[in-house]
Design a protein around this motif. Structure first.
Motif, mmCIF file in Angstrom:
data_model
loop_
_atom_site.group_PDB
_atom_site.id
_atom_site.type_symbol
_atom_site.label_atom_id
_atom_site.label_comp_id
_atom_site.label_asym_id
_atom_site.label_seq_id
_atom_site.Cartn_x
_atom_site.Cartn_y
_atom_site.Cartn_z
ATOM 1 N N THR A 1 0.831 -1.208 0.000
ATOM 2 C CA THR A 1 0.000 0.000 0.000
ATOM 3 C C THR A 1 0.863 1.255 0.000
ATOM 4 N N ASN A 2 1.891 1.250 0.821
ATOM 5 C CA ASN A 2 2.786 2.408 0.870
ATOM 6 C C ASN A 2 3.497 2.622 -0.459
ATOM 7 N N GLY A 3 3.787 1.533 -1.151
ATOM 8 C CA GLY A 3 4.428 1.668 -2.452
ATOM 9 C C GLY A 3 3.489 2.170 -3.521
ATOM 10 N N LEU A 4 2.203 1.786 -3.419
ATOM 11 C CA LEU A 4 1.214 2.228 -4.409
ATOM 12 C C LEU A 4 0.827 3.684 -4.209
ATOM 13 N N CYS A 5 0.726 4.101 -2.978
ATOM 14 C CA CYS A 5 0.220 5.445 -2.674
ATOM 15 C C CYS A 5 1.196 6.191 -1.772
ATOM 16 N N PRO A 6 2.415 6.444 -2.231
ATOM 17 C CA PRO A 6 3.391 7.088 -1.352
ATOM 18 C C PRO A 6 3.016 8.503 -0.951
ATOM 19 N N ALA A 7 2.201 9.169 -1.776
ATOM 20 C CA ALA A 7 1.869 10.569 -1.489
ATOM 21 C C ALA A 7 0.600 10.718 -0.674
ATOM 22 N N ARG A 8 -0.162 9.641 -0.524
ATOM 23 C CA ARG A 8 -1.432 9.748 0.199
ATOM 24 C C ARG A 8 -1.200 9.710 1.703
ATOM 25 N N PRO A 9 -1.982 10.444 2.459
ATOM 26 C CA PRO A 9 -1.868 10.388 3.925
ATOM 27 C C PRO A 9 -2.338 9.032 4.442
ATOM 28 N N PRO A 10 -1.838 8.612 5.576
ATOM 29 C CA PRO A 10 -2.224 7.299 6.127
ATOM 30 C C PRO A 10 -3.723 7.137 6.280
ATOM 31 N N SER A 11 -4.438 8.234 6.515
ATOM 32 C CA SER A 11 -5.877 8.121 6.732
ATOM 33 C C SER A 11 -6.589 7.619 5.495
#
Length: 795
Positions: free
Chosen positions: A311-321
């Motif tokens: 998930t972190n690799g797919l959405c590195p710019a998105r906030p954790p929320s």
């Protein structure tokens, strides 16, 4: 205790494969009520002996003996691919030795593949090639291993750095044929078509120069094309996840390599490029998500952690929320849960509640999975009867509904425990009891089968006196004499050796049959340091100080200057060594034992210049420890110890049938013009594919395969072709090096501030149990919320 048994008057030496002596002694010992077991995969016969075997062990040993007498081959308790040496483990319990199916990738990118047994071959060369087909449900890795076995049956081998210089046209012919049928036999026709269209895999024999292939290269090409296709065909919802530009570049790089038209006679060069590109393909987050599946023995916690990383690799710019609520990722997570019952329960929960939080779904997964593990453990009778009612009651709670917690306005909803198993007073008391019981995931059948488990292995305690009986281990006796003389050279030698052996045992890295190093290997490592690294030296080199040959007839020089054809000369005058050592004439080293140990661990922990001397540390990848050699080190390249190899030897304790000792001449291959020789007693043990002398196409039951590895290399002081560390696997050498680094870190830190941050000799098993207990506590906190134990403390 080790016992050496020599019988010079026997018509056949006890270590000979056709000697009945070891089996006769084993039978006599069993008949008198002792626990006795002959190990036949050792370099010389060894009988494991215990004084008072338990009834279950005694019956199992008798059963194993009966099976052997009936000709039943039982490999479940002994290694298929390797042996253990009596010299390698003179004081350790020897059990089954097994190796991983794939050890590692060498710097050249090729697999060091392992040898497996193959039965008699009766089909023609063409029929065997045609038999290689991938089944509908067969994984690519399993299919690749089938191809490797076929390659060996056909007298072939894959090309590696270590054998590339002597690879012949006949070797390339067989390798090309197997690589070709490997691709043709793929179950996915579209995948096969795409690979065959690549110029780099063209089988156009008219091209100049013609392309040479390798089997591992073909395997990497198939896997890489699978991953590239996944990336190209899977489209995520654009609102949620965008295909990253760097992933597009990785896929294009793969395509460029596969489209390379000519690479000629350098398949290893192509393999290196394929390997690097394949590693980048595997790291594409979208590819990882599409392939997200829970492994057989992967815990929900490990599976969830892997999903978070994707998930972190797919959405590195998105906030954790926002990351935790991506519906596509959550659905892939649920679909990848291995157990169908657990998967259905998690899917039902998601459908009923509308929850898309990955953390909440993982919490439900962990809860249902834990209940399932308890159920299996109870069925197998792994818990006490008095504990089962509490466990069953707890299982009902785990299988019940998750309740939504009402959160105060002062608590952020992000990462909060929104859905949990409620921590009521009853639940809290029950969890307190459960916490004291064993974690079900660590009990069979909920954990992986120990590939090294040996049902006939003697327990450490409760069976009386234990010893090994070694038959005619002449070289082992010479090794023992050499080590004893070294122990007399300085009073610090013996305690230093004992400390290192104790350290290795405590840290779990002295078990050859589990892929690490024997006690004998650690002794040689200590002596190497004391002879060649310590400044000034602690021990003189006894082999370098060997006196001239004594004035004896040639027949009387055996075991004095030669043994089994090897030079065993060394300074063996024990009284003179002790006298000179007592007078302080053998060395000028005044270091304390602690200082020597500090240098010892630093030397093996890093290969930079040491802090106490101008010498560099040991290079595990290039160096061979050689006690006999001036300076103590040789290069693996010079020794020719650069790649693993497998040789054949006669099985101990079985009468060979000369009629069965030859080659199956019915099998035809494209190299029939080269004479295929029968196996003779003088030939056994040194078979490799070389021009004019090929590996036999099949081997009778009396033959055993011996695996030689050179990941870690320690030359035996006398038997120069024997690598004492040949049992060390890839995982084993990683563990050994990590432990040396840990020890050096502890010693270095203690030297700076006078305090040790960790216990150098802490038992690795106890340390592992503490870690497992902490993980189980964290799991219960995750399921019930962190208040579960604070409530327990309050009550």
């Amino acid at each position: 205790m080790d016992v050496g048994l020599l019988s010079p008057m026997s018509w056949s030496s006890p270590e000979s494969p056709d000697s009945p002596i070891p089996r006769l002694i084993e039978k006599a010992l069993l008949a008198h009520g002792f626990g006795a077991r002959l190990l036949t995969r050792t370099r010389v016969p060894i009988i494991k002996l215990c004084e008072k075997p338990g009834e279950r062990l005694r019956l199992d040993l008798l059963d194993a003996r009966t099976k052997w007498e009936k000709g039943i081959i039982d490999d479940s308790n002994e290694a298929v691919d390797d042996v253990i040496d009596d010299q390698d483990a003179p004081d350790g319990a020897i059990a089954a030795l097994a190796i991983a199916e794939i050890e590692n990738l060498s710097p050249g990118g090729q697999h060091q593949d392992s040898q497996t047994r193959s039965g008699p071959v009766e089909r023609t060369y063409e029929e065997q090639l045609a038999s290689l087909k991938q089944a509908d449900s067969q994984s690519l890795v399993a299919y690749y291993h089938n191809a490797k076995r076929l390659l060996r049956r056909l007298n072939g081998r894959d090309i590696t750095i270590s054998n590339a210089t002597d690879f012949k046209d006949t070797d390339y012919k067989i390798l090309d044929d197997v690589a070709n049928v490997f691709i043709n036999g793929l179950h996915d026709r579209d995948l096969k078509r795409r690979i065959q269209a690549y110029p780099s895999f063209s089988f156009d024999i008219t091209s100049e120069p013609s392309n040479r292939r390798s089997l591992v290269g073909a395997f990497m090409m198939v896997e890489g094309e699978q991953l590239a296709t996944i990336w190209e065909t899977q489209a995520m919802i654009e609102k949620s996840i965008q295909l990253r530009p760097d992933s597009k570049f990785v896929v294009q790089t793969w395509k460029d390599i596969a489209c390379k038209k000519i690479f000629g006679t350098e398949p290893l060069t192509l393999n290196r490029e394929l390997h690097l590109a394949l590693e980048h393909l595997r790291k594409i987050p979208l590819v990882q998500l599409i392939q997200l599946k829970q492994d057989q023995y992967e815990s929900p916690t490990q599976y969830h952690t892997r999903a978070i990383q994707i998930t972190n690799g797919l959405c590195p710019a998105r906030p954790p929320s926002n990351r935790s609520f991506l519906p596509e990722i959550s659905q892939h997570y649920i679909s990848g849960i291995r157990d169908k019952h657990v998967r259905d329960e998690v899917q039902k929960f998601a459908s009923c509640t509308g929850v898309q939080s990955l953390r909440t779904l993982a919490r439900k997964h962990k809860s249902i999975h834990l209940a399932t593990e308890y159920e299996r453990a109870i069925e197998k009778g792994l818990y006490r009867e008095e504990d089962i009612p509490a466990i069953k009651e707890y299982m009902k709670i785990l299988q019940g509904d998750f309740l939504h917690q009402t959160l105060g306005t002062d608590k952020p909803i992000v990462d909060a425990f929104d859905f949990v198993v409620p921590a009521t007073k009853k639940t809290t008391e029950l969890v307190g009891k459960i916490r004291q019981l064993p974690d079900p995931s660590k009990l069979a059948p909920n954990k992986p089968r120990d590939r090294y488990h040996d049902s006939l292995e003697f327990p450490k305690n409760g069976v009386g006196v234990q010893c090994d009986i070694n038959f005619s281990a002449h070289l082992a006796l010479q090794n023992t004499l050499l080590l004893r003389c070294y122990s007399y050279t300085d009073p610090r030698v013996r305690p230093m050796v004992l400390f290192v052996k104790h350290w290795a045992k405590a840290r779990g890295i002295n078990t050859p049959y589990r892929g690490t190093l024997s006690s004998y290997g650690y002794v040689l490592m200590v002596l190497h340091y004391l002879v060649n690294v310590a400044v000034p030296f602690v021990c003189p080199n006894l082999q370098q100080l060997a006196p001239p040959d004594p004035n004896l007839p040639v027949e009387d020089l055996e075991d004095v200057t030669t043994c089994k054809g090897w030079n065993v000369r060394f300074w063996r005058d024990e009284e003179e060594i002790q006298r000179l050592a007592h007078q302080g004439h053998l060395n000028q080293n005044q270091e304390s034992l602690g200082s020597l140990l500090r240098g010892f661990f630093e030397y093996y922990a890093q290969n930079h210049v040491m802090s106490t001397t101008r010498k560099r540390g040991f290079d595990w990848g290039r160096d061979v420890l050689s006690l006999r050699t001036h300076g103590g080190r040789l290069s693996k390249q010079k020794k020719g110890w650069t790649g693993a190899k497998t040789v054949l030897q006669l099985e101990t304790g079985a009468l060979p049938d000369p009629a069965k000792a030859g080659v199956n001449n019915e099998v035809k291959s494209p190299i029939d013009g080269i004479g295929q020789q029968a196996i003779t007693n003088t030939q056994i043990g040194q078979f490799n594919s070389t021009e004019g002398a090929l590996v036999p196409l099949s081997k009778p039951k009396e033959l055993k395969e011996v695996r030689h590895r050179y990941l870690f290399a320690i030359e035996d002081p006398f038997e120069l072709e024997h690598n004492v560390a040949r049992t060390v696997t890839h995982n084993g050498i990683v563990s050994i090096r990590d432990e040396f680094r840990r020890a050096w870190r502890i010693i270095r830190t203690a030297g700076k501030n006078g305090q040790a941050v960790e216990n150098l000799l802490e038992d690795a098993n106890a340390e592992s149990e503490k870690t497992e207990g902490k993980q189980f506590t964290e799991l219960l906190e995750e399921i019930h919320g962190p208040s579960i134990f604070s409530s327990s403390a309050t009550n």
